[in-house]
Design a protein around this motif. Structure first.
Motif, PDB file in Angstrom:
ATOM      1  N   ASP A   1     -20.092  17.646 -26.784  1.00 37.15           N
ATOM      2  CA  ASP A   1     -20.777  17.195 -27.998  1.00 37.15           C
ATOM      3  C   ASP A   1     -22.355  16.569 -27.730  1.00 37.15           C
ATOM      4  OD1 ASP A   1     -18.772  18.257 -29.425  1.00 37.15           O
ATOM      5  OD2 ASP A   1     -17.810  16.699 -30.233  1.00 37.15           O
ATOM      6  N   GLN A   2     -22.299  15.583 -26.810  1.00 38.41           N
ATOM      7  CA  GLN A   2     -23.572  14.977 -26.505  1.00 38.41           C
ATOM      8  C   GLN A   2     -24.534  15.800 -25.771  1.00 38.41           C
ATOM      9  OE1 GLN A   2     -22.232  11.154 -24.860  1.00 38.41           O
ATOM     10  NE2 GLN A   2     -23.577  10.273 -26.135  1.00 38.41           N
ATOM     11  N   HIS A   3     -23.937  16.781 -25.121  1.00 39.17           N
ATOM     12  CA  HIS A   3     -24.705  17.681 -24.179  1.00 39.17           C
ATOM     13  C   HIS A   3     -24.546  19.146 -24.668  1.00 39.17           C
ATOM     14  CE1 HIS A   3     -23.400  14.061 -21.987  1.00 39.17           C
ATOM     15  NE2 HIS A   3     -24.558  14.031 -21.329  1.00 39.17           N
ATOM     16  N   TRP A   4     -24.986  19.595 -25.724  1.00 41.12           N
ATOM     17  CA  TRP A   4     -24.990  20.990 -26.175  1.00 41.12           C
ATOM     18  C   TRP A   4     -26.157  21.432 -26.870  1.00 41.12           C
ATOM     19  CZ3 TRP A   4     -22.099  24.424 -23.945  1.00 41.12           C
ATOM     20  CH2 TRP A   4     -22.020  25.811 -24.571  1.00 41.12           C
ATOM     21  N   CYS A   5     -26.260  20.742 -28.235  1.00 42.68           N
ATOM     22  CA  CYS A   5     -27.458  21.209 -29.206  1.00 42.68           C
ATOM     23  C   CYS A   5     -28.724  20.274 -28.712  1.00 42.68           C
ATOM     24  CB  CYS A   5     -27.035  21.122 -30.393  1.00 42.68           C
ATOM     25  SG  CYS A   5     -25.541  22.133 -31.214  1.00 42.68           S
ATOM     26  N   GLN A   6     -28.698  19.459 -27.744  1.00 43.55           N
ATOM     27  CA  GLN A   6     -29.846  18.508 -27.275  1.00 43.55           C
ATOM     28  C   GLN A   6     -30.655  19.257 -26.491  1.00 43.55           C
ATOM     29  OE1 GLN A   6     -26.566  17.931 -27.214  1.00 43.55           O
ATOM     30  NE2 GLN A   6     -26.275  16.391 -28.826  1.00 43.55           N
ATOM     31  N   PRO A   7     -32.067  18.921 -26.568  1.00 42.21           N
ATOM     32  CA  PRO A   7     -32.914  19.558 -25.520  1.00 42.21           C
ATOM     33  C   PRO A   7     -32.660  18.869 -24.157  1.00 42.21           C
ATOM     34  CG  PRO A   7     -34.077  19.073 -27.462  1.00 42.21           C
ATOM     35  CD  PRO A   7     -32.602  18.496 -27.552  1.00 42.21           C
ATOM     36  N   LEU A   8     -32.949  19.404 -22.992  1.00 53.37           N
ATOM     37  CA  LEU A   8     -32.564  18.945 -21.541  1.00 53.37           C
ATOM     38  C   LEU A   8     -34.015  18.835 -20.956  1.00 53.37           C
ATOM     39  CD1 LEU A   8     -30.930  17.955 -19.497  1.00 53.37           C
ATOM     40  CD2 LEU A   8     -30.479  20.283 -18.934  1.00 53.37           C
ATOM     41  N   ILE A   9     -34.504  17.739 -20.349  1.00 55.18           N
ATOM     42  CA  ILE A   9     -35.821  17.532 -19.927  1.00 55.18           C
ATOM     43  C   ILE A   9     -35.697  17.265 -18.500  1.00 55.18           C
ATOM     44  CG2 ILE A   9     -37.759  16.067 -19.796  1.00 55.18           C
ATOM     45  CD1 ILE A   9     -37.311  15.409 -22.936  1.00 55.18           C
ATOM     46  N   THR A  10     -34.926  16.727 -17.781  1.00 58.97           N
ATOM     47  CA  THR A  10     -34.730  16.607 -16.322  1.00 58.97           C
ATOM     48  C   THR A  10     -33.358  16.522 -16.014  1.00 58.97           C
ATOM     49  OG1 THR A  10     -34.685  14.120 -16.295  1.00 58.97           O
ATOM     50  CG2 THR A  10     -36.868  14.885 -16.416  1.00 58.97           C
ATOM     51  N   LEU A  11     -33.208  16.862 -14.508  1.00 61.41           N
ATOM     52  CA  LEU A  11     -32.014  16.833 -13.770  1.00 61.41           C
ATOM     53  C   LEU A  11     -32.375  15.965 -12.740  1.00 61.41           C
ATOM     54  CD1 LEU A  11     -30.766  20.446 -14.109  1.00 61.41           C
ATOM     55  CD2 LEU A  11     -29.624  18.500 -15.237  1.00 61.41           C
TER      56      LEU A  11
ATOM     57  N   PHE B   1     -29.133  22.214 -23.945  1.00 60.19           N
ATOM     58  CA  PHE B   1     -28.116  22.195 -23.042  1.00 60.19           C
ATOM     59  C   PHE B   1     -27.195  23.451 -23.093  1.00 60.19           C
ATOM     60  CE2 PHE B   1     -28.826  17.570 -22.641  1.00 60.19           C
ATOM     61  CZ  PHE B   1     -28.218  17.358 -21.476  1.00 60.19           C
ATOM     62  N   SER B   2     -26.943  24.003 -24.242  1.00 60.49           N
ATOM     63  CA  SER B   2     -26.275  25.153 -24.397  1.00 60.49           C
ATOM     64  C   SER B   2     -26.604  26.358 -23.655  1.00 60.49           C
ATOM     65  CB  SER B   2     -25.881  25.399 -25.910  1.00 60.49           C
ATOM     66  OG  SER B   2     -27.199  25.534 -26.750  1.00 60.49           O
ATOM     67  N   ASP B   3     -28.133  26.562 -23.617  1.00 57.08           N
ATOM     68  CA  ASP B   3     -28.862  27.511 -23.018  1.00 57.08           C
ATOM     69  C   ASP B   3     -28.604  27.410 -21.457  1.00 57.08           C
ATOM     70  OD1 ASP B   3     -30.155  28.646 -25.472  1.00 57.08           O
ATOM     71  OD2 ASP B   3     -31.690  26.967 -25.057  1.00 57.08           O
ATOM     72  N   VAL B   4     -28.679  25.884 -20.927  1.00 55.70           N
ATOM     73  CA  VAL B   4     -28.492  25.864 -19.610  1.00 55.70           C
ATOM     74  C   VAL B   4     -27.111  26.169 -19.219  1.00 55.70           C
ATOM     75  CG1 VAL B   4     -28.708  24.122 -17.749  1.00 55.70           C
ATOM     76  CG2 VAL B   4     -30.394  24.237 -19.526  1.00 55.70           C
ATOM     77  N   TRP B   5     -26.120  25.898 -20.035  1.00 54.81           N
ATOM     78  CA  TRP B   5     -24.568  26.369 -19.723  1.00 54.81           C
ATOM     79  C   TRP B   5     -24.506  27.932 -19.320  1.00 54.81           C
ATOM     80  CZ3 TRP B   5     -21.803  30.378 -21.796  1.00 54.81           C
ATOM     81  CH2 TRP B   5     -20.396  30.451 -21.585  1.00 54.81           C
ATOM     82  N   GLU B   6     -25.683  28.683 -19.737  1.00 57.21           N
ATOM     83  CA  GLU B   6     -25.692  30.157 -19.318  1.00 57.21           C
ATOM     84  C   GLU B   6     -25.904  30.202 -17.991  1.00 57.21           C
ATOM     85  OE1 GLU B   6     -25.157  32.735 -21.317  1.00 57.21           O
ATOM     86  OE2 GLU B   6     -24.642  31.819 -23.167  1.00 57.21           O
TER      87      GLU B   6
ATOM     88  N   LYS C   1      -2.130  14.678  -7.742  1.00 59.15           N
ATOM     89  CA  LYS C   1      -2.946  13.986  -8.817  1.00 59.15           C
ATOM     90  C   LYS C   1      -3.496  15.010  -9.733  1.00 59.15           C
ATOM     91  CE  LYS C   1      -6.293  10.741 -10.336  1.00 59.15           C
ATOM     92  NZ  LYS C   1      -7.349   9.655  -9.733  1.00 59.15           N
ATOM     93  N   CYS C   2      -3.129  14.914 -11.029  1.00 51.06           N
ATOM     94  CA  CYS C   2      -3.572  15.824 -12.229  1.00 51.06           C
ATOM     95  C   CYS C   2      -4.483  15.008 -12.809  1.00 51.06           C
ATOM     96  CB  CYS C   2      -2.580  16.488 -13.103  1.00 51.06           C
ATOM     97  SG  CYS C   2      -3.052  17.352 -14.516  1.00 51.06           S
ATOM     98  N   THR C   3      -5.841  15.650 -12.861  1.00 50.08           N
ATOM     99  CA  THR C   3      -6.926  14.991 -14.105  1.00 50.08           C
ATOM    100  C   THR C   3      -7.316  15.862 -14.994  1.00 50.08           C
ATOM    101  OG1 THR C   3      -7.752  13.707 -12.266  1.00 50.08           O
ATOM    102  CG2 THR C   3      -9.054  13.768 -14.190  1.00 50.08           C
ATOM    103  N   LEU C   4      -7.335  15.681 -16.344  1.00 51.22           N
ATOM    104  CA  LEU C   4      -7.753  16.189 -17.555  1.00 51.22           C
ATOM    105  C   LEU C   4      -8.824  16.068 -17.949  1.00 51.22           C
ATOM    106  CD1 LEU C   4      -4.436  16.222 -19.638  1.00 51.22           C
ATOM    107  CD2 LEU C   4      -4.906  17.611 -17.733  1.00 51.22           C
ATOM    108  N   LEU C   5      -9.866  16.900 -18.519  1.00 52.06           N
ATOM    109  CA  LEU C   5     -11.425  16.523 -18.963  1.00 52.06           C
ATOM    110  C   LEU C   5     -11.711  17.077 -20.058  1.00 52.06           C
ATOM    111  CD1 LEU C   5     -11.325  17.834 -15.529  1.00 52.06           C
ATOM    112  CD2 LEU C   5     -13.328  16.232 -15.777  1.00 52.06           C
ATOM    113  N   ARG C   6     -12.394  16.322 -21.050  1.00 50.28           N
ATOM    114  CA  ARG C   6     -12.677  16.826 -22.374  1.00 50.28           C
ATOM    115  C   ARG C   6     -13.983  17.507 -22.260  1.00 50.28           C
ATOM    116  NH1 ARG C   6     -10.433  11.576 -23.093  1.00 50.28           N
ATOM    117  NH2 ARG C   6      -8.401  11.657 -24.294  1.00 50.28           N
ATOM    118  N   SER C   7     -14.606  17.839 -21.503  1.00 49.89           N
ATOM    119  CA  SER C   7     -15.960  18.372 -21.320  1.00 49.89           C
ATOM    120  C   SER C   7     -15.981  19.690 -20.260  1.00 49.89           C
ATOM    121  CB  SER C   7     -17.167  17.692 -20.997  1.00 49.89           C
ATOM    122  OG  SER C   7     -16.822  16.995 -19.905  1.00 49.89           O
ATOM    123  N   LEU C   8     -16.620  20.545 -20.527  1.00 45.90           N
ATOM    124  CA  LEU C   8     -16.943  21.895 -19.419  1.00 45.90           C
ATOM    125  C   LEU C   8     -17.826  21.370 -18.377  1.00 45.90           C
ATOM    126  CD1 LEU C   8     -17.413  24.759 -21.943  1.00 45.90           C
ATOM    127  CD2 LEU C   8     -15.653  24.370 -20.537  1.00 45.90           C
ATOM    128  N   GLN C   9     -17.605  21.640 -17.038  1.00 44.45           N
ATOM    129  CA  GLN C   9     -18.199  21.196 -16.259  1.00 44.45           C
ATOM    130  C   GLN C   9     -18.107  22.178 -14.901  1.00 44.45           C
ATOM    131  OE1 GLN C   9     -17.586  16.872 -14.818  1.00 44.45           O
ATOM    132  NE2 GLN C   9     -16.579  16.878 -16.653  1.00 44.45           N
TER     133      GLN C   9
END
Length: 503
Positions: free
Chosen positions: A344-354, A381-386, A443-451
């Motif tokens: 939610d924090q990294h989807w509809c927001q503009p991305l300026i640097t990495l 961010f949603s564009d960069v997901w592509e 070890k199993c780790t679950l994640l709430r975001s897409l990486q």
């Protein structure tokens, strides 16, 4: 004898004080006065008057409508040459916004080449300032040794032991053995890095004075220039603006041990014209002569061996001058491209640097970005997901899917395999992906975001030479589709300044 008895009394006492009781009273009073003075000297010192807390900028997200400066806004993907891509770069903006690249002779050459083929690819030698710790050529550009004119105090090896690295590098260059088989010492470029920040401010202003904004970035920084140009349209260049991704700095004893923040140099940071003037301002006497030292001399004592980083020093100096930073994370992002946690924090927001994106990804992203720009809205961010499209395959072996937004499966669930780890993620509606560390670790780790993550082969575990671990990662398509349906990016919001959000 009578005369002698008369003279036995003190001649300096008036007759009224010749009384023995009165003399005793005076003696007691004198002792009391001395006692009071003694007790007063033992009192707790008055507390030092503390300076008021500085308030960090806190602004709401804004919906400023912006238009690209690039023309055309996007370029056909079939155009492969850098020159063809850069034909659309808005060079007129560089009369207002000054890019400044900080590097070092010891920087990884693959990363430096990727930088010059991506973020810095469209700049001519006159447009881009490059500061380093050695005078040398980088492609057609001249890298300026920004340490060459620092004050003589730095040559005091007792105070600045790390400065020896610079002297050794200069000596090897003079002797012609630098970067040859005859080089006997490995130069620690990181040790020299912190000395660059303050003189960079002075030199950047001297070379390109009165720019609206100065954009400082590093070898492994990727900048979405179109988004940055749009974002800076929302700021007054004559205000004291120091913008970037916040990192914890030193504490301020003069303000009740208030914690401070500085802009991390890796994701890049921006200093406005107003802030640069405040930073470089010097006081003058009645006849016009300066009464204090220039910036790099005045604060050179901060670069001692116990200070980790130059970006921390710069942030502290700006803080001392009354310019707390504007934290605009996650637009100024510490993530590499493969690390971005799309949520939610990294989807509809503009991305300026990495920061710390792989060299190959930097070059590929640069070409890809030119085909993705839109005239009426910034890249999100949603564009960069592509670019990598994480989550479009069920699973990947020998793959580390990431670490952000991680949580553990319920304690009562027994997980002994990647299949069971996948099932645990499927059973939790908030889980978008999972990571299984197999073999000896289990070890199993679950994640709430897409990486997206990165390739990672089996390896020996930390601290145990006999233990091995391999990596498998997977994504839950049904959960991802449901999450994406809830995202509405119809209104673009530029993330406001905040120190609550940080990497």
């Amino acid at each position: 004898m009578a005369l002698l008895r008369k003279l036995s009394r003190p001649l300096f006492l008036p007759p009224v004080l010749h009384s023995r009781p009165l003399q005793n009273i005076i003696l007691i009073a004198s002792c009391l006065i001395l006692l009071i003075f003694f007790l007063y000297s033992l009192r707790e010192p008055e507390p030092t008057q503390l300076l008021p807390y500085q308030i960090y900028p806190q602004t709401n997200d804004s919906i400023h409508h912006t238009v690209t400066e690039f023309l055309p806004a996007s370029v056909e993907t079939g155009k492969d040459s850098t020159r063809e891509l850069c034909d659309s770069f808005p060079k007129h903006v560089l009369s207002r916004i000054q890019p400044v690249l900080k590097t070092g002779h010891g920087d990884n050459k693959e990363k430096l080449n990727a930088q010059m083929d991506s973020t810095s690819a469209c700049f001519t030698p006159d447009e881009l300032i490059i500061f380093s710790d050695l005078d040398e050529k980088i492609r057609d550009h001249h890298a300026i040794d920004i340490l060459a004119h620092l004050p003589s105090a730095h040559y005091n090896a007792t105070t600045f032991k790390m400065w020896e690295e610079y002297l050794a590098q200069k000596e090897m260059q003079a002797n012609g053995v630098l970067d040859t088989a005859a080089q006997v010492k490995h130069i620690n470029g990181w040790a020299l890095d912190k000395f660059k920040f303050l003189p960079m401010m002075e030199r950047a202003w001297a070379m390109k004075p009165n720019r609206d904004f100065y954009v400082f970035y590093e070898t492994d920084t990727y900048i979405f220039w179109d988004n940055l140009f749009r974002f800076l349209q929302t700021y007054n260049p004559d205000a004291n603006a120091y913008i970037g991704s916040p990192s914890p700095g030193r504490r301020d004893p003069k303000r009740g041990d208030q914690g401070t923040l500085f802009a991390n140099g890796g994701p890049g940071y921006v200093i406005s014209r107003g802030a640069m003037k405040t930073l470089l301002q010097r006081t003058t006497g009645p006849y016009g002569q300066y009464t204090d030292d220039p910036l790099s001399v005045k604060f050179s004592y901060l670069n001692h061996d116990d200070e980790c980083c130059g970006d921390s020093v710069l942030g502290w100096v700006l803080w001392e001058l009354g310019i707390p930073m504007h934290g605009h994370w996650p637009m100024f992002s510490d993530y590499g491209l493969h690390d971005i946690p799309f949520n939610d924090q990294h989807w509809c927001q503009p991305l300026i640097t990495l920061h710390k994106t792989s060299p190959k990804d930097m070059v590929d992203l640069f070409s890809w970005e030119f085909s993705q720009r839109k005239s009426q809205r910034p890249l999100l961010f949603s564009d960069v997901w592509e670019f990598h499209k994480p989550g479009t395959v069920p699973s990947r072996e020998n793959w580390d899917g990431g670490r952000f937004d991680a949580f553990e499966p319920p304690a009562e669930v027994v997980i002994e395999s990647s299949e069971q780890c996948s099932r645990a993620c499927s059973d939790d509606v908030g889980c978008l992906q999972w990571k299984w560390e197999g073999r000896d670790r289990k070890k199993c780790t679950l994640l709430r975001s897409l990486q997206h993550g990165r390739a990672r082969k089996a390896e020996k575990g930390d601290g145990d030479e006999e233990a091995w671990v391999d990596y498998t990662s997977g994504w839950v398509d049904e959960h991802i589709k449901e999450w994406r349906k809830k995202q509405d990016c119809g209104i673009v919001k530029w993330v406001g300044a905040s120190v609550e959000r940080k990497f």
